[in-house]
Design a protein around this motif. Structure first.
Motif, PDB file in Angstrom:
ATOM      1  N   SER A 111     -40.366 -27.553 -91.217  1.00  0.00           N
ATOM      2  CA  SER A 111     -39.951 -28.126 -89.933  1.00  0.00           C
ATOM      3  C   SER A 111     -39.384 -27.013 -89.062  1.00  0.00           C
ATOM      4  O   SER A 111     -39.057 -25.919 -89.561  1.00  0.00           O
ATOM      5  CB  SER A 111     -38.903 -29.233 -90.135  1.00  0.00           C
ATOM      6  N   ASP A 125     -36.807 -26.277 -85.397  1.00  0.00           N
ATOM      7  CA  ASP A 125     -35.971 -26.816 -84.325  1.00  0.00           C
ATOM      8  C   ASP A 125     -36.144 -25.887 -83.129  1.00  0.00           C
ATOM      9  O   ASP A 125     -35.685 -24.736 -83.150  1.00  0.00           O
ATOM     10  CB  ASP A 125     -34.502 -26.865 -84.785  1.00  0.00           C
ATOM     11  N   THR A 158     -35.163 -26.721 -80.010  1.00  0.00           N
ATOM     12  CA  THR A 158     -34.361 -27.213 -78.888  1.00  0.00           C
ATOM     13  C   THR A 158     -33.479 -26.126 -78.285  1.00  0.00           C
ATOM     14  O   THR A 158     -33.117 -26.181 -77.124  1.00  0.00           O
ATOM     15  CB  THR A 158     -33.490 -28.419 -79.303  1.00  0.00           C
ATOM     16  N   PHE A 185     -34.396 -20.150 -82.379  1.00  0.00           N
ATOM     17  CA  PHE A 185     -35.022 -21.324 -82.991  1.00  0.00           C
ATOM     18  C   PHE A 185     -34.746 -21.308 -84.490  1.00  0.00           C
ATOM     19  O   PHE A 185     -34.486 -20.251 -85.068  1.00  0.00           O
ATOM     20  CB  PHE A 185     -36.537 -21.292 -82.769  1.00  0.00           C
ATOM     21  N   HIS A 214     -42.590 -32.436 -79.696  1.00  0.00           N
ATOM     22  CA  HIS A 214     -41.866 -31.224 -79.280  1.00  0.00           C
ATOM     23  C   HIS A 214     -42.717 -30.344 -78.370  1.00  0.00           C
ATOM     24  O   HIS A 214     -42.227 -29.736 -77.447  1.00  0.00           O
ATOM     25  CB  HIS A 214     -41.434 -30.409 -80.498  1.00  0.00           C
TER      26      HIS A 214
END
Ligand code: FAD
Length: 310
Positions: free
Chosen positions: A85, A87, A89, A93, A251
């Motif tokens: 996975s 992230d 955001t 990162f 995303h």
């Protein structure tokens, strides 16, 4: 292994290795996460005759190993494992590889696309020996031979039409009697005198695993249950590809089939995240184009880090 990086490359096919080579030569010490299929699709094939620089051709696994050695020579690091996975955001990162977490200023997604196969053990054993998912790559090897294409959509029609340049006869096998292909493509295939259609038919086995070459197919008609052997020199799959991008759903932008959408070649909508190779290219799907976009992604990473003063 260092957990803070300027650049992480997800995938070790030709786009990933090329991105690693360029970022390594820019002194960015890339970390490449290899994925379940180190070397990517080229590691599954035999002779590659259309990668420039090899007049006699080169074996796929050797070509990909050379790319890896070249990137390693300039400081690229490779990590066995699969990105589970991410992230995206905020920067840095976070990239999760099972239990490891890697923080990175930029990410290059080079995770490729997997061809859809029928899933027969005999088919898998003969990939690169007469079973192929790439007409552009392997059609030439079957000049003057009779071959088979599997599928009922536009890509199967396109493959069948393309392969008539080499093969004396192309038999298009489809498990239904109606087609997803557009009318124009279907008409073109129907009208071609070298293409023959076999509908309501499935492949049950590919011969001959012992000889390490395709000599024929065991077929079954789903309506009559008739079983028979069709001699052929090759089986091309035209049933699509699955881009390895599911984890980016919600995303990053994707098209209806799950390919990552990029603008200006390799930019995703998240600054600092780039995509290259087959995961964002449903049109060309070649080693050279994948490598080309890997180079572009790497150059954009350099620019991004420089602009941010990182
Ligand atoms: C049988 C066959 C023969 C071919 N022959 C030719 C040829 O002769 N000439 C030619 O130009 N092209 C050929 N191609 C096409 C060519 O191999 C592809 O276009 C090319 O490999 C695409 O490179 P890529 O780096 O984008 O992706 P891939 O080669 O698909 O590599 C993707 C990489 O991403 C990794 N990955 C996936 N998910 C993750 C994850 N979650 N985390 C980390 N890593 C991940 C995989 O392990 C893999 O290493 C052939 C393809 C096949 C299947």
């Amino acid at each position: 292994m260092e957990n803070f990086r300027d650049v992480v490359v997800m995938g070790s096919g030709c786009s990933g290795h090329t991105a690693a080579l360029y970022t390594a030569r820019a002194n960015l010490k890339p970390l490449v996460i290899e994925g379940h299929e180190p070397g990517g699709q080229l590691s599954m094939t035999t002779l590659v005759e259309n990668f420039p620089g090899f007049p006699e051709g080169i074996q796929g696994p050797e070509l990909i190993e050379n790319m890896r050695k070249q990137a390693t020579r300039f400081g690229a690091e490779y990590m066995l494992g699969h990105v589970t996975s991410v992230d995206l955001t905020k920067r840095p990162f976070m990239v999760h590889v099972s239990k490891h977490v890697i923080h990175t200023q930029t990410l290059i997604i080079a995770s490729g696309a997997s061809a859809r196969w029928l899933g027969l053990p005999s088919e898998q054993a003969l990939i690169g020996h007469g079973v192929s998912s790439c007409a552009t790559c392997d059609g030439f090897f079957f000049s003057g031979k009779e071959i088979v294409v599997i599928g009922g959509g536009d890509s199967a029609m396109e493959e069948a039409l393309f392969l008539t340049r080499f093969a004396t006869k192309v038999t298009l096998i489809h498990r239904r009697d109606h087609f997803r292909a557009s009318k124009i493509m279907l008409d073109r295939a129907h009208e071609h005198k070298q293409i023959e259609f076999l509908t309501d038919t499935v492949v049950e086995e590919v011969h001959d695993v012992k000889k390490k070459e395709v000599t024929g197919l065991k077929l079954r008609n789903l309506k009559t249950n008739k079983v028979w052997d069709l001699p052929t020199s090759a089986m091309f799959l035209g049933i699509g590809h699955i881009p390895n991008a599911k984890m980016f759903e919600g995303h990053l932008d994707m098209d209806q089939d799950g390919y990552l959408k990029t603008h200006d070649y390799v930019f995703t909508k998240v600054p600092g995240v780039y995509a290259c190779g087959d995961v964002q290219d449903r049109r060309y799907r070649q080693a050279i184009t994948a490598s080309g976009s890997g180079c572009m992604a790497a150059l954009e990473v350099e620019r991004f880090l420089e602009q941010k003063g990182l």
